[in-house]
Motif scaffolding. Sequence first.
Motif, mmCIF file in Angstrom:
data_model
loop_
_atom_site.group_PDB
_atom_site.id
_atom_site.type_symbol
_atom_site.label_atom_id
_atom_site.label_comp_id
_atom_site.label_asym_id
_atom_site.label_seq_id
_atom_site.Cartn_x
_atom_site.Cartn_y
_atom_site.Cartn_z
ATOM 1 N N ARG A 115 0.826 -1.192 0.000
ATOM 2 C CA ARG A 115 0.000 0.000 0.000
ATOM 3 C C ARG A 115 0.870 1.256 0.000
ATOM 4 N NH1 ARG A 115 -1.870 0.020 4.776
ATOM 5 N NH2 ARG A 115 -3.572 1.525 4.491
ATOM 6 N N LEU A 116 0.306 2.335 -0.573
ATOM 7 C CA LEU A 116 1.043 3.582 -0.747
ATOM 8 C C LEU A 116 1.580 4.129 0.565
ATOM 9 C CD1 LEU A 116 1.839 5.957 -2.639
ATOM 10 C CD2 LEU A 116 -0.414 6.952 -2.161
ATOM 11 N N VAL A 117 0.742 4.250 1.568
ATOM 12 C CA VAL A 117 1.158 4.814 2.857
ATOM 13 C C VAL A 117 2.157 3.895 3.552
ATOM 14 C CG1 VAL A 117 0.346 5.518 5.148
ATOM 15 C CG2 VAL A 117 -0.983 6.115 3.111
ATOM 16 N N ASP A 118 1.973 2.554 3.395
ATOM 17 C CA ASP A 118 2.929 1.621 3.995
ATOM 18 C C ASP A 118 4.312 1.799 3.382
ATOM 19 O OD1 ASP A 118 1.030 0.582 5.666
ATOM 20 O OD2 ASP A 118 0.517 -1.099 4.360
ATOM 21 N N LYS A 119 4.363 2.064 2.063
ATOM 22 C CA LYS A 119 5.658 2.304 1.410
ATOM 23 C C LYS A 119 6.299 3.582 1.950
ATOM 24 C CE LYS A 119 6.123 1.613 -2.999
ATOM 25 N NZ LYS A 119 5.916 1.693 -4.462
ATOM 26 N N ALA A 120 5.484 4.620 2.159
ATOM 27 C CA ALA A 120 6.011 5.873 2.711
ATOM 28 C C ALA A 120 6.541 5.679 4.120
ATOM 29 C CB ALA A 120 4.919 6.940 2.695
ATOM 30 N N LYS A 121 5.823 4.910 4.933
ATOM 31 C CA LYS A 121 6.274 4.632 6.302
ATOM 32 C C LYS A 121 7.600 3.880 6.299
ATOM 33 C CE LYS A 121 1.775 4.438 8.627
ATOM 34 N NZ LYS A 121 0.839 3.564 9.349
ATOM 35 N N THR A 122 7.716 2.923 5.380
ATOM 36 C CA THR A 122 8.967 2.160 5.286
ATOM 37 C C THR A 122 10.141 3.087 4.968
ATOM 38 O OG1 THR A 122 7.767 0.199 4.537
ATOM 39 C CG2 THR A 122 10.118 0.285 4.068
ATOM 40 N N TYR A 123 9.936 4.039 4.055
ATOM 41 C CA TYR A 123 11.000 4.987 3.697
ATOM 42 C C TYR A 123 11.377 5.835 4.913
ATOM 43 C CZ TYR A 123 13.556 8.620 1.210
ATOM 44 O OH TYR A 123 14.537 9.496 0.794
ATOM 45 N N ILE A 124 10.384 6.310 5.677
ATOM 46 C CA ILE A 124 10.654 7.138 6.851
ATOM 47 C C ILE A 124 11.424 6.351 7.903
ATOM 48 C CG2 ILE A 124 9.561 8.377 8.771
ATOM 49 C CD1 ILE A 124 7.246 9.022 6.810
ATOM 50 N N ASP A 125 11.041 5.078 8.118
ATOM 51 C CA ASP A 125 11.743 4.253 9.113
ATOM 52 C C ASP A 125 13.207 4.043 8.742
ATOM 53 O OD1 ASP A 125 9.499 3.996 10.659
ATOM 54 O OD2 ASP A 125 8.881 2.070 9.813
ATOM 55 N N LEU A 126 13.510 4.048 7.435
ATOM 56 C CA LEU A 126 14.890 3.826 6.984
ATOM 57 C C LEU A 126 15.718 5.110 6.969
ATOM 58 C CD1 LEU A 126 14.210 1.354 4.024
ATOM 59 C CD2 LEU A 126 15.148 0.787 6.274
ATOM 60 N N HIS A 127 15.060 6.269 6.859
ATOM 61 C CA HIS A 127 15.788 7.531 6.648
ATOM 62 C C HIS A 127 15.445 8.615 7.657
ATOM 63 C CE1 HIS A 127 17.188 6.044 2.714
ATOM 64 N NE2 HIS A 127 15.960 5.564 2.553
ATOM 65 N N TYR A 128 14.906 8.245 8.841
ATOM 66 C CA TYR A 128 14.505 9.271 9.803
ATOM 67 C C TYR A 128 15.687 10.088 10.325
ATOM 68 C CZ TYR A 128 16.266 6.133 13.437
ATOM 69 O OH TYR A 128 17.075 5.350 14.204
#
Length: 543
Positions: free
Chosen positions: A440-453
């Motif tokens: 899902r779109l939002v899940d992909k965004a969350k994954t990016y944030i968790d990797l690059h916070y």
Amino acid sequence: MFRVIIVDDEPLVRIALRELIAWEEHNCEVIAEAADGEEALRLVQQGDGVDLIVMDIHMPTMDGITCLEELQKLALQQKPLIIVLSAYSEYDYVRKAFLLGAVDYIVKTHMDAEPMNAVIRGAVAQLVERMQQVEMVQREQLAQRQKLRETGLISLLKGMDASSFIDAMSEKQEWTGSDMSEQVLACILVDDTNESQAIELPDDQTARYTLHMIRQAMEGSFADMAVLSMREGEVALLLFIQRYSSKGQLSVRNQVSEGMDRIVSHLKQYVNLSVSIGVSDLTHNWEGWYDAYQQAYQLASMRYFAKEGRVFYPEHATSTYQLEVTSVEQWDRKELLRRLEAGEPWQEELSKGFRYWNTLKTKSVMDIQKMYQSFLWELGALLHARNLDWQDVLGQEGPPYERLPRMHRMADVHEWLNGLVSSLAFQLDPRRLAVQLTPRLVDKAKTYIDLHYNEPISLSSVCEWVGVSESHLSKQFTKETGENFIAYVTNIRIQKAIHMMWGGMKLFEIAEKVGYPNQGHFSRMFKKVTGRTPQQYREDCRL
């Protein structure tokens, strides 16, 4: 009334016994008198049964004691009760009379009405008790014979070993009807129904009530019958018909038909049970009963192709309900399976299958059910190929293979299969599976944030990585998480910082690791989220 004999050599004594004892009040009738023991024995042997003898001990020709001894030797089905007449000086004879079976005595020198009636009343009470015991024994014997008959008949109709029953039949002709009778076998199958019963009864009581209703519906037309519970939902009915009845074969058929219609009507009306009945051809002796019942069972099984509550006769097997194969072509299930797998319209292909199955009424129900089972296995293979199973389609209902044998009508099976295939098509739809397998779109965004916070991060950089516009991602993010993009990133960074405070790292080091190179900015964001500065938070945690 109880039958009484008075035995005494003195006529006046006999008259006194007749007049002073209220025989009718005791439900007794004096049927004869005798002057000695020999005459009494003849009356007992020649009569239709004597219940009570009032007899003197001392008489000419044959005295009372000798008569008692001879009575003991007689092979009577039921020996009469004996009351002896004696004088005060004859107690030794009275004791001997009691040993020979006498139940009471009357003193001849004090023949008053009240004590004599009391003695007779006691004897009659014993006769009543003995009669009740005899009736109870007779009822038990009748129940045992009926149980033996039913058990033997069930074994015979099921094709099991019934040798003991067959041996007994040669001795008890009433079990098989008279030589002048013919027999009809009927098989009664209880149909499943989703309607609630008109009378709420436990299962075992419903079964007994069903047998009673069947017997009651037929008793007015057939004097001799057997109603047998073969297994759950199946009852056998054996009817005996007078072979040379003046009514003729047509009237006999009408009599059977009316009885079967009453069974269908009564069970529906009083227990809300729908039944289907198969009726065999006439058979002439017990040797044909097994084949006749098999015929009746096959006829009753034709309910698979008809509406509820029907009675099927032998001619139905070759006429009305036996549909010859029409021009419908043999159905190839491969096209339906391909359409289900590809997500294409499938309804018309399944309808072709239903039309084909409807032409198979010349086949046995078991053969048709095997075809349905094979179809279900092929559907199950489609699910397995997609890492799915029947629970995904049916929930907690269990596999469909278990339900199919409990469905007794083709129309019900087809309706159920249509719903089943519809649910299965939904599970196999490639478009739905593609959506499920795509992140899902939002899940992909969350994954990016968790990797690059811990890096400089912005909505535009995340949108570029996800591949959507900033406005679209911003709306979806707020909709699914309940907070905007900036707030979500800030909360993630502060949560990471709190986790790091349990170690020995300095606060400025923590700030850099969570993406805040400016410690003052980190402190302001931390306090905004937690209500305390990083230093206050750490000190409070150490307390």
